[in-house]
Motif scaffolding. Sequence first.
Motif, short mmCIF file in Angstrom:
data_model
loop_
_atom_site.label_atom_id
_atom_site.label_comp_id
_atom_site.label_asym_id
_atom_site.label_seq_id
_atom_site.Cartn_x
_atom_site.Cartn_y
_atom_site.Cartn_z
N ILE A 521 0.85 -1.19 0.00
CA ILE A 521 0.00 0.00 0.00
C ILE A 521 0.89 1.24 0.00
N PRO A 522 0.72 2.12 -0.99
CA PRO A 522 1.62 3.30 -1.10
C PRO A 522 1.52 4.26 0.08
N VAL A 523 0.30 4.40 0.63
CA VAL A 523 0.12 5.33 1.74
C VAL A 523 0.04 4.53 3.03
N ASN A 524 0.90 4.86 3.98
CA ASN A 524 0.88 4.17 5.26
C ASN A 524 -0.39 4.53 6.01
N PRO A 525 -1.32 3.54 6.21
CA PRO A 525 -2.59 3.89 6.86
C PRO A 525 -2.39 4.39 8.28
N ASP A 555 -0.45 -0.84 15.26
CA ASP A 555 -1.28 -1.93 15.78
C ASP A 555 -2.70 -1.81 15.23
N CYS A 556 -3.24 -0.60 15.20
CA CYS A 556 -4.59 -0.39 14.68
C CYS A 556 -4.65 -0.71 13.19
N ALA A 557 -3.60 -0.34 12.45
CA ALA A 557 -3.58 -0.62 11.02
C ALA A 557 -3.56 -2.12 10.76
N MET A 558 -2.81 -2.85 11.54
CA MET A 558 -2.77 -4.30 11.37
C MET A 558 -4.11 -4.92 11.70
N ALA A 559 -4.75 -4.44 12.76
CA ALA A 559 -6.07 -4.95 13.12
C ALA A 559 -7.08 -4.63 12.02
N ALA A 560 -6.96 -3.43 11.42
CA ALA A 560 -7.85 -3.06 10.32
C ALA A 560 -7.63 -3.98 9.12
N ALA A 561 -6.37 -4.28 8.83
CA ALA A 561 -6.07 -5.18 7.71
C ALA A 561 -6.65 -6.57 7.99
N ASP A 562 -6.54 -7.03 9.21
CA ASP A 562 -7.13 -8.34 9.57
C ASP A 562 -8.64 -8.34 9.32
N ARG A 563 -9.29 -7.27 9.72
CA ARG A 563 -10.75 -7.17 9.56
C ARG A 563 -11.13 -7.21 8.08
N LEU A 564 -10.43 -6.46 7.25
CA LEU A 564 -10.75 -6.40 5.84
C LEU A 564 -10.40 -7.70 5.11
N ILE A 565 -9.26 -8.30 5.47
CA ILE A 565 -8.89 -9.58 4.84
C ILE A 565 -9.94 -10.64 5.13
N ALA A 566 -10.45 -10.66 6.37
CA ALA A 566 -11.50 -11.62 6.72
C ALA A 566 -12.80 -11.30 5.98
N ASP A 567 -13.15 -10.01 5.88
CA ASP A 567 -14.39 -9.64 5.19
C ASP A 567 -14.35 -9.98 3.71
N PHE A 568 -13.17 -9.91 3.09
CA PHE A 568 -13.06 -10.13 1.65
C PHE A 568 -12.56 -11.54 1.30
N ARG A 586 -6.91 -2.15 0.02
CA ARG A 586 -6.31 -0.82 -0.14
C ARG A 586 -7.38 0.27 -0.17
N ALA A 587 -8.55 -0.04 -0.76
CA ALA A 587 -9.60 0.97 -0.90
C ALA A 587 -10.20 1.36 0.45
N GLU A 588 -10.17 0.47 1.42
CA GLU A 588 -10.88 0.75 2.66
C GLU A 588 -10.01 0.77 3.91
N ILE A 589 -8.75 0.47 3.78
CA ILE A 589 -7.95 0.30 5.00
C ILE A 589 -7.73 1.62 5.74
N VAL A 590 -7.64 2.73 5.01
CA VAL A 590 -7.40 3.99 5.70
C VAL A 590 -8.60 4.37 6.56
#
Length: 744
Positions: A521-525, A555-568, A586-590
């Motif tokens: 991801i180009p932008v660090n969430p 830590d929050c960014a990693m938890a967000a990535a976990d949530r999105l990976i599971a959802d998708f 990438r579209a929703e992680i920020v």
Amino acid sequence: MCKQEYLNFLRIREWQDIYTQLRTVAKQMGIHLNEEDAADDHVHLSLLAGLLSHIGMKDVKESKDSGATGRKDGGRNEYLGARNAKFALFPGSALFKKPPRFVMSAELVETSRLWARVNAKIEPEWVEPLAEHLLKRTYSEPHWEKDQAAVMAYEKVTLYGVPIVAQRKVNYGRIDPEISRELFIRNALVEGDWRTHHKFYADNRRLLTEVEELEHRARRRDIMVDDETLYDFYDQRIPEHVVSGAHFDSWWKHKRHDQPDFLDFEREMLIRESAEAVTKADYPDSWRQGQLKFRVTYQFEPGADADGVTVHVPLQVLNQVTDEGFDWQIPGLREEVVTELIRSLPKPIRRNYVPAPNFAKAFLERAVPLQEPLTVTMARELKRMVGVPFEAEDFDWSRVPEHLRVTFRIVDERRRKVAEDKDLEALKLRLRPKARQALSQAAAATAQRQGGESLERKGLTDWTIGSLTRVFETRRAGQPVKAYPALVDDGDTVSVRLFDTEAEQAEAMWKGTRRLILLSIPVNPAKFASEKLTNPQKLALSANPHGSVQALFDDCAMAAADRLIADFGGPVWDEESYRKLYDKVRAEIVDTTVRAVGQVQQVLAAWQACERRLKGVRSPALLPNLQDVRGQLDALVRPGFVTEAGLRRLPDLMRYLVAADRRLQQMPANVQRDTTRMAKVHEMRDEYAWLLEQLPQGRPVPQQVRDIRWMVEELRVSYFAHALGTAYPVSDKRIVKAIDAAVP
């Protein structure tokens, strides 16, 4: 001339007369005289024929004794002569100063002592051909020699008591054929101390080895017949004249054409009647577990680490082996194992199952082996026999002798021992690095053989590996090798490694996929989320267990990535699916990270309120209760807690912290009630800790077990802040039931 040279004229005349006579006799016999003078040894050899009774051997024992008494010559000139006579070299002799080992003397003159005059050095080997008719021979120590394929003995040759040959090795067959034949049969045929290519001999030795191995396996010394039985077998069949390997070969060359099986053993003749029930089928050479086949060896050496049954497990398949079935032991030792387990029961239960061997035999007649753990089957079937209730846990494996428990020996591809233990799981944990290295070598060898690139990679920052197989399978050293490849989070990069189990693969694949997406991801969430917060918000977030606000945002960014990976529907196993997953995350992680930071801010506010209230309560009577709350807070809010709990559980985490705060408010007024309920919580916590100890060490904790940890937190809410409500019905009985269901 005689007068000038100081020679005795009469002695010269005697010599001239003898010389003349010898020449005359030689001429009459047709003997031609040499032109050159004879060698000294030849002259002495001729004289020796007439002086056999005048030889002597240096008396070493007498020399030592004389030296000890201080005699002038030290006993150097003492010689043992014929018929035990002892004489000394005359001081005027040329040999006096350097006495040889053997001498002959022209005359023995007795004055103050017996002196030998006119002496010459001789060799003992000269005597035997000349004195064959006078020699005495004795033999000792007859023994079998494998290299000679004959019975040999030591020969001693004496002449008038003087030892000419002290210890010469000779063939004893021509001296004592009867003893030689017995030694040949016992040593060569019965004990197997013989190098020969006869087929019957190899077959008989092989059969003997099998029966001896059966003794090791059955841990008995009364299966094979004794050596006397084998001796009688050969003694009745082998002729009297066969006393050595050469004699046997000559006889057997003709006999085998008429009766080729004349000397063949039968298996029945080697086993005693009392041991006929022991069969090789009860002591197998291999053990099968699924598609795996392991070599089995036996050792009958009480006290040794590998005493008993040893299963050889190749290192490259260690990850596939389980302890399932090994508690049943091999059929030959199964009855002993069951007997010892019955004897290990507590006395109130054990007294209903005596005698134990009878119940063990009855149990094995009705049980179906290897279908479930041995103790579970025993508890069920023994209760049916007697009706006395007990559980499988009442059996005490520590009271079962060590030799009745299987030893696992881990070996490399060359069958060299790597390690061994009776605890398979402990071996797996100890050898995990080596086992993974073996899997890596197997994968590299397979890739090299197929001309492709190695499955394991390092330094990945994007998905460039095509499709990642879920299961890697190959064959090494005749064994099916299986491993589970997955992406691994290395921090700044991602790698592909092989894992022992699917559980480890799943855990690593999730973390590896998350890291690969965040790296791409180009932008660090985390950085973007921090820029959207005001300074007061950042200040509020600075009081966190992570040590810095940026670490909390990561830590929050990693938890967000976990949530999105599971959802998708992640993680994924091929490049196309990864690209689709990556685009969605990438579209929703920020936005998801920003929302996560907002939730975490509330959680940290509740945590800080608990911390302040905890510091405000200082009563010594509440110290154990306060320590319990401190332990709960440290477990709930710690570095990485956002990813550990997950975004879905953050509201529950908030509720747990509020419940802890309310508990602190009520604690001073209800100390007794708080202590009682805390004891129940501790009981459930200890049960959960026991469950974790039952799991294989070093392996991922199953989700079913991790959920029990949160059930204990819900139990705290129901006890200390019931008004907040629980996410689901919970009680100590429900927790115990969940623990029982999760026990492996």
